[in-house]
Write an enzyme that holds these catalytic residues in place. Structure first.
Site, PDB file in Angstrom:
ATOM      1  N   HIS A 115      -2.949   0.171   8.606  1.00  0.00           N
ATOM      2  CA  HIS A 115      -3.655  -0.656   7.627  1.00  0.00           C
ATOM      3  C   HIS A 115      -2.642  -1.177   6.600  1.00  0.00           C
ATOM      4  O   HIS A 115      -2.725  -0.934   5.411  1.00  0.00           O
ATOM      5  CB  HIS A 115      -4.743   0.186   6.951  1.00  0.00           C
ATOM      6  CG  HIS A 115      -5.568  -0.561   5.961  1.00  0.00           C
ATOM      7  ND1 HIS A 115      -6.219  -1.725   6.255  1.00  0.00           N
ATOM      8  CD2 HIS A 115      -5.846  -0.317   4.655  1.00  0.00           C
ATOM      9  CE1 HIS A 115      -6.863  -2.159   5.173  1.00  0.00           C
ATOM     10  NE2 HIS A 115      -6.645  -1.324   4.195  1.00  0.00           N
TER      11      HIS A 115
ATOM     12  N   ASN B  13      -1.067   8.967  -4.631  1.00  0.00           N
ATOM     13  CA  ASN B  13      -2.330   9.269  -3.965  1.00  0.00           C
ATOM     14  C   ASN B  13      -2.264  10.532  -3.101  1.00  0.00           C
ATOM     15  O   ASN B  13      -3.264  11.223  -2.943  1.00  0.00           O
ATOM     16  CB  ASN B  13      -2.820   8.054  -3.173  1.00  0.00           C
ATOM     17  CG  ASN B  13      -3.361   6.980  -4.109  1.00  0.00           C
ATOM     18  OD1 ASN B  13      -3.457   7.216  -5.311  1.00  0.00           O
ATOM     19  ND2 ASN B  13      -3.717   5.832  -3.587  1.00  0.00           N
TER      20      ASN B  13
ATOM     21  N   ASN C 178      -5.630   4.753   0.061  1.00  0.00           N
ATOM     22  CA  ASN C 178      -4.400   4.159   0.617  1.00  0.00           C
ATOM     23  C   ASN C 178      -3.132   4.913   0.237  1.00  0.00           C
ATOM     24  O   ASN C 178      -3.091   5.502  -0.831  1.00  0.00           O
ATOM     25  CB  ASN C 178      -4.276   2.715   0.115  1.00  0.00           C
ATOM     26  CG  ASN C 178      -4.976   1.759   1.049  1.00  0.00           C
ATOM     27  OD1 ASN C 178      -4.863   1.896   2.261  1.00  0.00           O
ATOM     28  ND2 ASN C 178      -5.694   0.795   0.495  1.00  0.00           N
TER      29      ASN C 178
ATOM     30  N   ARG D  53     -12.670  -8.647   8.431  1.00  0.00           N
ATOM     31  CA  ARG D  53     -11.975  -9.754   7.765  1.00  0.00           C
ATOM     32  C   ARG D  53     -11.589 -10.823   8.780  1.00  0.00           C
ATOM     33  O   ARG D  53     -11.764 -12.020   8.550  1.00  0.00           O
ATOM     34  CB  ARG D  53     -10.736  -9.216   7.061  1.00  0.00           C
ATOM     35  CG  ARG D  53     -11.108  -8.450   5.800  1.00  0.00           C
ATOM     36  CD  ARG D  53      -9.935  -7.754   5.183  1.00  0.00           C
ATOM     37  NE  ARG D  53     -10.256  -7.343   3.814  1.00  0.00           N
ATOM     38  CZ  ARG D  53      -9.611  -6.414   3.138  1.00  0.00           C
ATOM     39  NH1 ARG D  53      -8.600  -5.776   3.706  1.00  0.00           N
ATOM     40  NH2 ARG D  53      -9.967  -6.110   1.911  1.00  0.00           N
TER      41      ARG D  53
ATOM     42  N   ARG E  56       0.827  -1.213   0.000  1.00  0.00           N
ATOM     43  CA  ARG E  56       0.000   0.000   0.000  1.00  0.00           C
ATOM     44  C   ARG E  56       0.863   1.267   0.000  1.00  0.00           C
ATOM     45  O   ARG E  56       0.496   2.284  -0.566  1.00  0.00           O
ATOM     46  CB  ARG E  56      -0.937   0.005   1.206  1.00  0.00           C
ATOM     47  CG  ARG E  56      -2.053  -1.027   1.132  1.00  0.00           C
ATOM     48  CD  ARG E  56      -2.948  -0.947   2.357  1.00  0.00           C
ATOM     49  NE  ARG E  56      -3.963  -1.983   2.389  1.00  0.00           N
ATOM     50  CZ  ARG E  56      -3.783  -3.201   2.902  1.00  0.00           C
ATOM     51  NH1 ARG E  56      -2.614  -3.557   3.397  1.00  0.00           N
ATOM     52  NH2 ARG E  56      -4.771  -4.064   2.918  1.00  0.00           N
TER      53      ARG E  56
HETATM   54  C1  2OP Z   1      -7.889  -3.432   1.256  1.00  0.00           C
HETATM   55  O1  2OP Z   1      -7.330  -3.760   2.297  1.00  0.00           O
HETATM   56  C2  2OP Z   1      -8.161  -1.690  -0.467  1.00  0.00           C
HETATM   57  O2  2OP Z   1      -6.728  -1.396   1.417  1.00  0.00           O
HETATM   58  C3  2OP Z   1      -7.876  -1.974   0.914  1.00  0.00           C
HETATM   59  O3  2OP Z   1      -8.486  -4.225   0.547  1.00  0.00           O
END
Ligand code: 2OP
Length: 293
Positions: free
Chosen positions: A146, A66, A91, A122, A59
């Site tokens: 993230h 971005n 991201n 998730r 990312r």
């Molecule tokens: C993801 O974790 C797009 O960062 C996003 O899928």
């Protein structure tokens, strides 16, 4: 209102959603445009613009492009919707949330990043797949950045209040933690031309609903930190109380030695990217150096 630099794409996407409204029993009017002024008076703005990863990419590799894309967008948000709350979904989300906060100079609570709601969903999905229990009873928690160094917390994850260690052995838990960290990449690797879509959309919906209905939900979101968990001048995923005012409180939970070390590793990776951002933004908008307390 949906905004995209491609006017017709925005209008087409808006029409598609509008035509779903009768099926959802919604009287909302959805429009699309390329005119940033259309957000005038908005109470909440969600930014999901930007490039997505290609398979094999990190990312962080999206940072330069971005940050450039978000620079103009954030400026327009500050200009046309100066009272709004801002959700950053682009991201690398932790870095761009911090970037948006610096650029707007708004109070921390008004700039919120998407991470933990998605990553925790998730993890919960993987726990459900492994145990076979209803997702209704599963609660998972992921903190930190993230990125691949995110910190899934099995000790704070449970099934109807019962710690997951009651149902899963160490090996199974380890697999779930690993799969959660790589969940976005797993999807990207399969789809190739698109990163994940539905789970991020569901996560944004959850955050927007908590704000719009002033629900005071406890959701892990990216917040700019001011000493919480021992860090400041940076942003990462932490448990937040989310309501009409945005991030109404950051909830500091106890972390054991191992969890603290993992969080520090995630912070180091964010700090590394913040250094890069430091080089990307002009000196008068310079970020402070990240400083652990
Ligand atoms: C993801 O974790 C797009 O960062 C996003 O899928």
């Amino acid at each position: 209102v949906l905004i995209d630099i491609k006017d017709e794409v925005a209008r087409g996407a808006a029409l598609d959603i509008q035509q779903a409204a009768p099926l959802l029993n919604s009287d909302s009017i959805v429009t699309g445009t390329s005119d940033p002024q259309a957000i005038a008076g908005a109470e909440l703005v969600v930014v999901s613009a930007g490039l997505h990863r290609k398979p094999g990419m990190d990312r962080s590799e999206l940072l330069e492009s971005n940050a450039a894309i978000l620079g103009d967008i954030i400026e327009n948000v500050a200009k046309y919707a100066p009272q709004s709350l801002l959700i950053i979904a682009s991201n690398p989300a932790d870095i761009l949330t911090y970037f948006a906060w610096k650029r707007t100079a708004w109070p921390e609570k008004r700039v919120i990043g998407l991470s933990g709601v998605l990553d925790s969903a998730r993890m919960a999905a993987f726990i459900a797949m492994e145990t076979g229990f209803s997702i209704s009873d599963i609660n998972a928690l992921v903190l930190g950045g993230h990125g691949d160094a995110m910190v899934p917390l099995p000790r704070y994850s449970c099934i109807r209040g019962i710690p997951i260690s009651h149902f899963l052995n160490d090996e199974a838990t380890k697999q779930i933690v690993q799969r959660t960290r790589k969940a976005g990449s797993e999807i990207l690797g399969l789809k190739k031309n698109s990163s994940a879509y539905n789970a991020p959309a569901g996560a944004i919906y959850t955050m927007v609903e908590a704000i719009a209905k002033d629900k005071k939900r406890i959701l892990p979101c990216i917040s700019v930190l001011n000493g919480e968990f021992g860090y400041k001048n940076m942003a990462m995923g932490v448990p937040c109380v989310i309501g009409a005012d945005g991030i109404e409180k950051v909830i500091e939970i106890d972390l054991n030695k191992e969890e603290t070390t993992l969080l520090k590793r995630s912070v180091d990776s964010i700090a590394n990217d913040l250094e890069k951002l430091d080089m990307l933004i002009t000196p008068d908008q310079n970020i402070y150096k990240y400083l652990p307390n």
